[in-house]
Structures are given as structure tokens and as C-alpha cells.
Design a protein around this motif. Structure first.
Motif, PDB file in Angstrom:
ATOM      1  N   GLU A 209      32.588  60.358  99.569  1.00 21.27           N
ATOM      2  CA  GLU A 209      32.665  61.475 100.510  1.00 21.27           C
ATOM      3  C   GLU A 209      31.657  62.566 100.149  1.00 21.27           C
ATOM      4  O   GLU A 209      30.921  63.064 101.009  1.00 21.27           O
ATOM      5  CB  GLU A 209      34.078  62.071 100.528  1.00 21.27           C
ATOM      6  N   ALA A 210      31.635  62.924  98.879  1.00 26.24           N
ATOM      7  CA  ALA A 210      30.703  63.966  98.443  1.00 26.24           C
ATOM      8  C   ALA A 210      29.261  63.485  98.569  1.00 26.24           C
ATOM      9  O   ALA A 210      28.373  64.246  98.968  1.00 26.24           O
ATOM     10  CB  ALA A 210      31.005  64.374  97.002  1.00 26.24           C
ATOM     11  N   ARG A 211      29.035  62.217  98.250  1.00 27.70           N
ATOM     12  CA  ARG A 211      27.678  61.669  98.338  1.00 27.70           C
ATOM     13  C   ARG A 211      27.171  61.707  99.780  1.00 27.70           C
ATOM     14  O   ARG A 211      26.009  62.042 100.036  1.00 27.70           O
ATOM     15  CB  ARG A 211      27.654  60.240  97.798  1.00 27.70           C
ATOM     16  N   ALA A 212      28.037  61.384 100.720  1.00 27.26           N
ATOM     17  CA  ALA A 212      27.646  61.429 102.133  1.00 27.26           C
ATOM     18  C   ALA A 212      27.312  62.857 102.558  1.00 27.26           C
ATOM     19  O   ALA A 212      26.363  63.084 103.322  1.00 27.26           O
ATOM     20  CB  ALA A 212      28.763  60.862 103.001  1.00 27.26           C
ATOM     21  N   CYS A 213      28.080  63.814 102.058  1.00 24.34           N
ATOM     22  CA  CYS A 213      27.823  65.222 102.389  1.00 24.34           C
ATOM     23  C   CYS A 213      26.497  65.691 101.797  1.00 24.34           C
ATOM     24  O   CYS A 213      25.748  66.440 102.440  1.00 24.34           O
ATOM     25  CB  CYS A 213      28.966  66.100 101.888  1.00 24.34           C
ATOM     26  N   VAL A 214      26.216  65.260 100.578  1.00 23.93           N
ATOM     27  CA  VAL A 214      24.952  65.626  99.938  1.00 23.93           C
ATOM     28  C   VAL A 214      23.782  65.040 100.723  1.00 23.93           C
ATOM     29  O   VAL A 214      22.784  65.724 100.991  1.00 23.93           O
ATOM     30  CB  VAL A 214      24.921  65.140  98.474  1.00 23.93           C
ATOM     31  N   GLN A 215      23.898  63.772 101.109  1.00 21.39           N
ATOM     32  CA  GLN A 215      22.833  63.136 101.883  1.00 21.39           C
ATOM     33  C   GLN A 215      22.614  63.866 103.206  1.00 21.39           C
ATOM     34  O   GLN A 215      21.469  64.109 103.619  1.00 21.39           O
ATOM     35  CB  GLN A 215      23.190  61.675 102.156  1.00 21.39           C
ATOM     36  N   ALA A 216      23.710  64.234 103.857  1.00 22.53           N
ATOM     37  CA  ALA A 216      23.601  64.939 105.137  1.00 22.53           C
ATOM     38  C   ALA A 216      22.902  66.284 104.965  1.00 22.53           C
ATOM     39  O   ALA A 216      22.076  66.679 105.792  1.00 22.53           O
ATOM     40  CB  ALA A 216      24.993  65.133 105.740  1.00 22.53           C
ATOM     41  N   GLU A 217      23.216  66.983 103.873  1.00 23.48           N
ATOM     42  CA  GLU A 217      22.594  68.286 103.629  1.00 23.48           C
ATOM     43  C   GLU A 217      21.102  68.140 103.348  1.00 23.48           C
ATOM     44  O   GLU A 217      20.290  68.949 103.819  1.00 23.48           O
ATOM     45  CB  GLU A 217      23.284  68.981 102.455  1.00 23.48           C
ATOM     46  N   LEU A 218      20.731  67.114 102.602  1.00 23.81           N
ATOM     47  CA  LEU A 218      19.316  66.896 102.314  1.00 23.81           C
ATOM     48  C   LEU A 218      18.548  66.501 103.574  1.00 23.81           C
ATOM     49  O   LEU A 218      17.393  66.890 103.752  1.00 23.81           O
ATOM     50  CB  LEU A 218      19.157  65.821 101.236  1.00 23.81           C
ATOM     51  N   ASP A 219      19.203  65.737 104.437  1.00 28.87           N
ATOM     52  CA  ASP A 219      18.550  65.313 105.676  1.00 28.87           C
ATOM     53  C   ASP A 219      18.423  66.466 106.671  1.00 28.87           C
ATOM     54  O   ASP A 219      17.433  66.549 107.411  1.00 28.87           O
ATOM     55  CB  ASP A 219      19.338  64.168 106.328  1.00 28.87           C
ATOM     56  N   ALA A 220      19.437  67.337 106.679  1.00 30.23           N
ATOM     57  CA  ALA A 220      19.446  68.453 107.635  1.00 30.23           C
ATOM     58  C   ALA A 220      20.036  69.680 106.945  1.00 30.23           C
ATOM     59  O   ALA A 220      21.249  69.914 107.018  1.00 30.23           O
ATOM     60  CB  ALA A 220      20.257  68.092 108.877  1.00 30.23           C
ATOM     61  N   PRO A 221      19.206  70.454 106.244  1.00 25.70           N
ATOM     62  CA  PRO A 221      19.708  71.644 105.541  1.00 25.70           C
ATOM     63  C   PRO A 221      20.487  72.566 106.472  1.00 25.70           C
ATOM     64  O   PRO A 221      20.072  72.825 107.603  1.00 25.70           O
ATOM     65  CB  PRO A 221      18.416  72.316 105.049  1.00 25.70           C
ATOM     66  N   GLY A 222      21.627  73.023 105.978  1.00 27.78           N
ATOM     67  CA  GLY A 222      22.501  73.862 106.786  1.00 27.78           C
ATOM     68  C   GLY A 222      23.734  73.124 107.265  1.00 27.78           C
ATOM     69  O   GLY A 222      24.695  73.739 107.741  1.00 27.78           O
ATOM     70  N   THR A 223      23.720  71.796 107.117  1.00 28.12           N
ATOM     71  CA  THR A 223      24.845  70.977 107.568  1.00 28.12           C
ATOM     72  C   THR A 223      26.140  71.363 106.862  1.00 28.12           C
ATOM     73  O   THR A 223      27.206  71.428 107.487  1.00 28.12           O
ATOM     74  CB  THR A 223      24.547  69.489 107.321  1.00 28.12           C
ATOM     75  N   THR A 224      26.056  71.628 105.565  1.00 28.94           N
ATOM     76  CA  THR A 224      27.266  71.932 104.797  1.00 28.94           C
ATOM     77  C   THR A 224      27.888  73.246 105.250  1.00 28.94           C
ATOM     78  O   THR A 224      29.110  73.336 105.438  1.00 28.94           O
ATOM     79  CB  THR A 224      26.947  71.994 103.290  1.00 28.94           C
ATOM     80  N   LEU A 225      27.065  74.261 105.434  1.00 28.73           N
ATOM     81  CA  LEU A 225      27.591  75.542 105.909  1.00 28.73           C
ATOM     82  C   LEU A 225      28.214  75.398 107.291  1.00 28.73           C
ATOM     83  O   LEU A 225      29.276  75.970 107.567  1.00 28.73           O
ATOM     84  CB  LEU A 225      26.476  76.590 105.940  1.00 28.73           C
ATOM     85  N   ASP A 226      27.566  74.635 108.149  1.00 31.07           N
ATOM     86  CA  ASP A 226      28.125  74.407 109.486  1.00 31.07           C
ATOM     87  C   ASP A 226      29.492  73.739 109.388  1.00 31.07           C
ATOM     88  O   ASP A 226      30.426  74.098 110.117  1.00 31.07           O
ATOM     89  CB  ASP A 226      27.179  73.531 110.313  1.00 31.07           C
ATOM     90  N   ALA A 227      29.605  72.765 108.486  1.00 29.03           N
ATOM     91  CA  ALA A 227      30.880  72.065 108.315  1.00 29.03           C
ATOM     92  C   ALA A 227      31.950  73.000 107.767  1.00 29.03           C
ATOM     93  O   ALA A 227      33.124  72.925 108.167  1.00 29.03           O
ATOM     94  CB  ALA A 227      30.690  70.868 107.384  1.00 29.03           C
ATOM     95  N   MET A 228      31.561  73.893 106.862  1.00 31.66           N
ATOM     96  CA  MET A 228      32.513  74.852 106.302  1.00 31.66           C
ATOM     97  C   MET A 228      33.033  75.791 107.384  1.00 31.66           C
ATOM     98  O   MET A 228      34.235  76.077 107.455  1.00 31.66           O
ATOM     99  CB  MET A 228      31.847  75.638 105.170  1.00 31.66           C
ATOM    100  N   VAL A 229      32.130  76.256 108.235  1.00 32.67           N
ATOM    101  CA  VAL A 229      32.530  77.156 109.322  1.00 32.67           C
ATOM    102  C   VAL A 229      33.428  76.424 110.317  1.00 32.67           C
ATOM    103  O   VAL A 229      34.453  76.952 110.763  1.00 32.67           O
ATOM    104  CB  VAL A 229      31.285  77.718 110.036  1.00 32.67           C
ATOM    105  N   GLU A 230      33.049  75.196 110.653  1.00 30.27           N
ATOM    106  CA  GLU A 230      33.844  74.409 111.603  1.00 30.27           C
ATOM    107  C   GLU A 230      35.246  74.158 111.063  1.00 30.27           C
ATOM    108  O   GLU A 230      36.240  74.264 111.797  1.00 30.27           O
ATOM    109  CB  GLU A 230      33.143  73.084 111.887  1.00 30.27           C
ATOM    110  N   LEU A 231      35.334  73.844 109.769  1.00 28.44           N
ATOM    111  CA  LEU A 231      36.644  73.607 109.164  1.00 28.44           C
ATOM    112  C   LEU A 231      37.479  74.880 109.173  1.00 28.44           C
ATOM    113  O   LEU A 231      38.670  74.853 109.509  1.00 28.44           O
ATOM    114  CB  LEU A 231      36.469  73.099 107.733  1.00 28.44           C
TER     115      LEU A 231
END
Length: 233
Positions: free
Chosen positions: A205-227
Motif C-alpha cells: 500500500e505504501a509502495r503504491a502511494c510512493v510510486q503515485a507521488e513520484l509519478d504525479a507530485p501532489g498526489t499524496t496531499l490530494d489524497a490526504m485532503v480527500e480523506l
């Protein structure tokens, strides 16, 4: 009124366009010992927002930064405060130049916090001096993420929020390492480090999130806000 009530009152004063009064309250709150836990987060953020709309607030923030700088020789811990204020002011050069004046022991203590400003000013040689083994730094960051993830249950909203926060912290360190390596011209090492940043993460799960962030910076913050929005809805 307690500190939170005073801050909420200052926000309201600001929102109503009473900028001078809002500035007075933000300054008072910043210097209030009872507001210490909020001064570099909510209070400073509100003051910085006011500074975008009201020039005297900007000048006051610069004056605060300069006052703390004058106190720095006798209070070395203030470098942290000054760096955060400079981030709000967008004055990374001030952090960079101030860092260069620090005694070596203090520079070592504050190097990690100063590295983004140092690199933003293009001094990758100085940054590499204080982070001589960026790949090792990356490995330690991955180890910390793996250890923390072992204590997180991602099947709960709280656990997912915790994991996203840790992924955000980790990818911040990854970005620092990649910026340093690329800035030093070590593009091959940067490419390898980018791959390792993902492969070193053990949790799928964490690895997928890291990959997503590297592919599209800002993805993690967007996910945090959405959650957060889904929890409070």
C-alpha cells in the motif's frame, strides 16, 4: 478568551477587512507564550496570508524575522523559526545566507532544514557537503517508513491518514535526495535512487502511494485532503 478563541477572533477580524486590528492581534498572539504550540503553524500562516493583502503586515513579518536574527547568536534554536518565516515570505536567499554565517556545530544541527533553501539558491556543492551520502539518507528514510508502517492499520480512516502522512514525509526526503543528485550532475545516480525509493518500501500500500507521488507530485496531499473531507462530511 483562550488562545484558540483569540485566534478565531483575529481570523474574523481579518476576514472582515480590519487589517490593522488583525495584524495587532497576530503579533500579540505570536509573542504570547501560551500560544507557543500554534505560533509557527496557524498564527504564522494567518499572518503570512494577511501579508499578501496588507503591506504593513509584510513589513512587520520582515521586522520579526530580523529581530529573531539579531537574537540568534544567543538563542541558536531560533534558526528554525527564522527558516519557517522565510519560507512564508518566499525569501529562501535569506535562509541560505544566514546558514552560511552559522558556526559549524549549529550548521550541522540545522543543515537538513536549510537544504531546500541552499539548493533553491543553486549551491549544490554546499548542500552535498552537509548531505554527503544522499543514497544512505534515502535508505534510512525508507527504513523509518517501513518501521512506522508496521504499526499502522490502513483499513481504518485513522490508519490511512497516518500512512499518507508518513508517505508524504518520506517522499519529501526522496525529493530532496533526487534534487541534490540531479543538481550535482549525478543523473544516473538520481535515476537509480528514484527506483530504489519505491523498491525499498516494503508495504504494497505504501509502495503504491510512493510510486503515485513520484509519478504525479501532489498526489499524496490530494489524497490526504480527500480523506479528511470524507471523514468530516
Amino acid at each position: 478568551m483562550d488562545i484558540v478563541q483569540r485566534l478565531e477572533s483575529a481570523w474574523q477580524t481579518h476576514a472582515e477587512g480590519h487589517f490593522e486590528a488583525a495584524l495587532r492581534e497576530y503579533r500579540a498572539l505570536f509573542d504570547d507564550a501560551e500560544a507557543a504550540s500554534l505560533r509557527l503553524s496557524y498564527i504564522l500562516a494567518a499572518w503570512a496570508k494577511l501579508a499578501e493583502e496588507y503591506l504593513p503586515a509584510h513589513h512587520a513579518l520582515v521586522d520579526l524575522r530580523n529581530r529573531l536574527t539579531n537574537e540568534l547568536p544567543s538563542a541558536p534554536q531560533l534558526f528554525h523559526d527564522i527558516r519557517i518565516i522565510n519560507d512564508k515570505l518566499g525569501d529562501l536567499q535569506n535562509t541560505y545566507h544566514l546558514f552560511q554565517t552559522l558556526p559549524e556545530a549549529q550548521a550541522q544541527q540545522n543543515a537538513r532544514a536549510a537544504l531546500p533553501s541552499i539548493m533553491a539558491c543553486g549551491d549544490y556543492a554546499l548542500a552535498r557537503r552537509y548531505l554527503p551520502q544522499p543514497e544512505h539518507h534515502l535508505a534510512l528514510a525508507a527504513m523509518q517508513l517501513n518501521e512506522l508502517k508496521n504499526n499502522i492499520n490502513v483499513l481504518t480512516n485513522e490508519g490511512m491518514a497516518d500512512m499518507l502522512a508518513e508517505v508524504f514525509n518520506y517522499t519529501t526526503e526522496v525529493a530532496l535526495v533526487l534534487d541534490l543528485l540531479n543538481g550535482c550532475g549525478d543523473t544516473d545516480a538520481a535515476a537509480i535512487a528514484r527506483q530504489q525509493a519505491v523498491s525499498l518500501v516494503q508495504s504494497p500500500e505504501a509502495r503504491a502511494c510512493v510510486q503515485a507521488e513520484l509519478d504525479a507530485p501532489g498526489t499524496t496531499l490530494d489524497a490526504m485532503v480527500e480523506l479528511q473531507n470524507s471523514v468530516t462530511a
